[in-house]
Design a protein around this motif. Sequence first.
Motif, PDB file in Angstrom:
ATOM      1  N   LEU A  34       1.022  -1.175  -0.075  1.00 49.15           N
ATOM      2  CA  LEU A  34      -0.383   0.093   0.175  1.00 49.15           C
ATOM      3  C   LEU A  34       0.719   1.553  -0.098  1.00 49.15           C
ATOM      4  CD1 LEU A  34       0.339   1.145   3.107  1.00 49.15           C
ATOM      5  CD2 LEU A  34      -1.604  -0.740   4.349  1.00 49.15           C
TER       6      LEU A  34
ATOM      7  N   ALA B 113      -3.079  -6.550   0.914  1.00 48.92           N
ATOM      8  CA  ALA B 113      -3.077  -6.046   1.385  1.00 48.92           C
ATOM      9  C   ALA B 113      -5.165  -5.621   1.033  1.00 48.92           C
ATOM     10  CB  ALA B 113      -3.022  -3.966   1.002  1.00 48.92           C
ATOM     11  N   VAL B 114      -5.469  -5.349   1.985  1.00 48.00           N
ATOM     12  CA  VAL B 114      -7.353  -5.855   1.070  1.00 48.00           C
ATOM     13  C   VAL B 114      -7.247  -4.058   0.512  1.00 48.00           C
ATOM     14  CG1 VAL B 114      -8.514  -4.694   3.462  1.00 48.00           C
ATOM     15  CG2 VAL B 114      -9.240  -6.222   2.024  1.00 48.00           C
ATOM     16  N   GLY B 115      -7.365  -2.581   0.767  1.00 50.23           N
ATOM     17  CA  GLY B 115      -7.172  -1.252   0.421  1.00 50.23           C
ATOM     18  C   GLY B 115      -6.447  -1.591  -0.712  1.00 50.23           C
TER      19      GLY B 115
ATOM     20  N   LEU C  85      -7.625 -10.181   7.283  1.00 57.71           N
ATOM     21  CA  LEU C  85      -6.936  -9.361   7.923  1.00 57.71           C
ATOM     22  C   LEU C  85      -7.773  -8.733   9.261  1.00 57.71           C
ATOM     23  CD1 LEU C  85      -7.712  -7.380   6.494  1.00 57.71           C
ATOM     24  CD2 LEU C  85      -5.476  -7.116   5.677  1.00 57.71           C
TER      25      LEU C  85
ATOM     26  N   ARG D 236      -8.350   4.649   6.733  1.00 59.35           N
ATOM     27  CA  ARG D 236      -7.151   5.146   6.087  1.00 59.35           C
ATOM     28  C   ARG D 236      -7.356   6.614   6.476  1.00 59.35           C
ATOM     29  NH1 ARG D 236      -5.227   0.954   4.855  1.00 59.35           N
ATOM     30  NH2 ARG D 236      -5.291   0.335   2.258  1.00 59.35           N
TER      31      ARG D 236
ATOM     32  N   HIS E  59       0.343   2.387  11.589  1.00 57.57           N
ATOM     33  CA  HIS E  59      -0.517   1.531  10.895  1.00 57.57           C
ATOM     34  C   HIS E  59      -0.392  -0.038  10.604  1.00 57.57           C
ATOM     35  CE1 HIS E  59      -2.545   1.283   6.461  1.00 57.57           C
ATOM     36  NE2 HIS E  59      -2.825   0.255   7.044  1.00 57.57           N
TER      37      HIS E  59
ATOM     38  N   MET F 271      -1.275 -13.170   4.790  1.00 57.32           N
ATOM     39  CA  MET F 271      -2.078 -11.569   3.027  1.00 57.32           C
ATOM     40  C   MET F 271      -0.586 -12.321   2.198  1.00 57.32           C
ATOM     41  SD  MET F 271      -2.121  -9.219   6.029  1.00 57.32           S
ATOM     42  CE  MET F 271      -1.810  -7.663   4.983  1.00 57.32           C
TER      43      MET F 271
HETATM   44  C1  GLV Z   1      -4.174  -2.243   5.582  1.00 56.01           C
HETATM   45  O1  GLV Z   1      -4.320  -1.455   5.407  1.00 56.01           O
HETATM   46  C2  GLV Z   1      -4.965  -2.923   4.365  1.00 56.01           C
HETATM   47  O2  GLV Z   1      -5.903  -2.365   3.794  1.00 56.01           O
HETATM   48  O3  GLV Z   1      -4.730  -4.322   4.117  1.00 56.01           O
END
Ligand code: GLV
Length: 329
Positions: free
Chosen positions: A54, A76-78, A101, A239, A287, A299
């Motif tokens: 990210l 990451a998920v985002g 996560l 975020r 973070h 992940m």
């Molecule tokens: C962490 O911030 C994510 O988006 O995995």
Amino acid sequence: MSLPKVFVTRRIPDAGLDLLQNRASIEIWTERQPPPYKVLQDKIRDIDGLLCLLTDRIDKNLIELGTSLKVISQMAVGYDNIDVAAATARGIPIGNTPGVLTEATADLTWALLMAASRKIVEAERFVREGRWQTWEPMLLLGADVAGATLGIVGFGRIGQAVARRAKGFDMRVLYWNRHRCEIGLERELGVEYASFEQLLEESDFVSIHVALFQETYYLFDRPQFDSMKPSAILINTARGAIVNPDALYDAIHTGKIAGAALDVTEPEPILPDSPLLSLPNLLIVPHIGSASIKTRSQMALMAAQNLIAGLQGECLPNCVNPEVYERKQ
Ligand code: GLV
Ligand code: NAP
């Protein structure tokens, strides 16, 4: 046959790297800091797959340089750091790591909520500074969590996992989401749907779990802080840019809200001279929402699986822009 070329923008847990061995020719950026944009520009010209984080800005210009790029896999998920439209226009699938996560990030959200409400960081500092002289009736008084109202902004995977934990604290839980969820799920989780305004007005704790898009940029600005209770605590593990940092500083400094706990900031890392750092009732961690050993391993594995699928021309197990497959049919 030569192996596809892959650039991995940082050292990631072995679970991911092991899976890539013998399936790709891997180059890993081993510095602690992310590769500079110029390095990404050089690397992307020559690779089939990118495994990024990210902290890497994957914009339109960069994507257009990747003439042989077949897949972008983000650990990451985002994915607000990636220009999804530009990748989709080029038919490049983007992978992310949802689900694995969720629990770790919900746990960290609760750690922040509890720490902020009961002044844990302040109290710990108090002891180490040698200021603990006796039991004092008025010392370090915090806010009650049990029985309080928790407002959850964004009721996706992590928002729901946070709500599940609130059950054990006998809380009233309000949630706001652009889509209301099924009544059955509301009942199971013991949550009430509220308008954004009602949630802000009635919550003792407001926890942010929406993804960052144009629509959620600065979702928390001066009018939102004006609507909150003076005793309210804001928690942000989503975020940084969902909250206007200047408005947050003013809201805490002038007592419009009681404090905040942040895992994410705008910018990241927070600048050393940010006024936010001068506030005693603001807690910041770097973070670390998903930073448990097991979660980061999962992940990395998931990111490697997405990458391999993309290199082999298969659908990614977790794809952010599945429309690329419709276009290919
Ligand atoms: C962490 O911030 C994510 O988006 O995995
Ligand atoms: P998720 O299940 O996809 O949930 C995303 C939430 O954002 C949903 O409530 C969704 O609403 C909402 N949303 C999406 N686009 C929106 C828009 N344009 N306007 C308003 N709301 C919008 O994702 P998740 O797994 O819970 O993760 C949520 C976010 O947490 C991630 O995007 C990431 O930024 C952050 N995160 C941070 C950490 C950390 O280390 N601190 C770790 C993991 C995740 P709908 O239900 O209506 O789609």
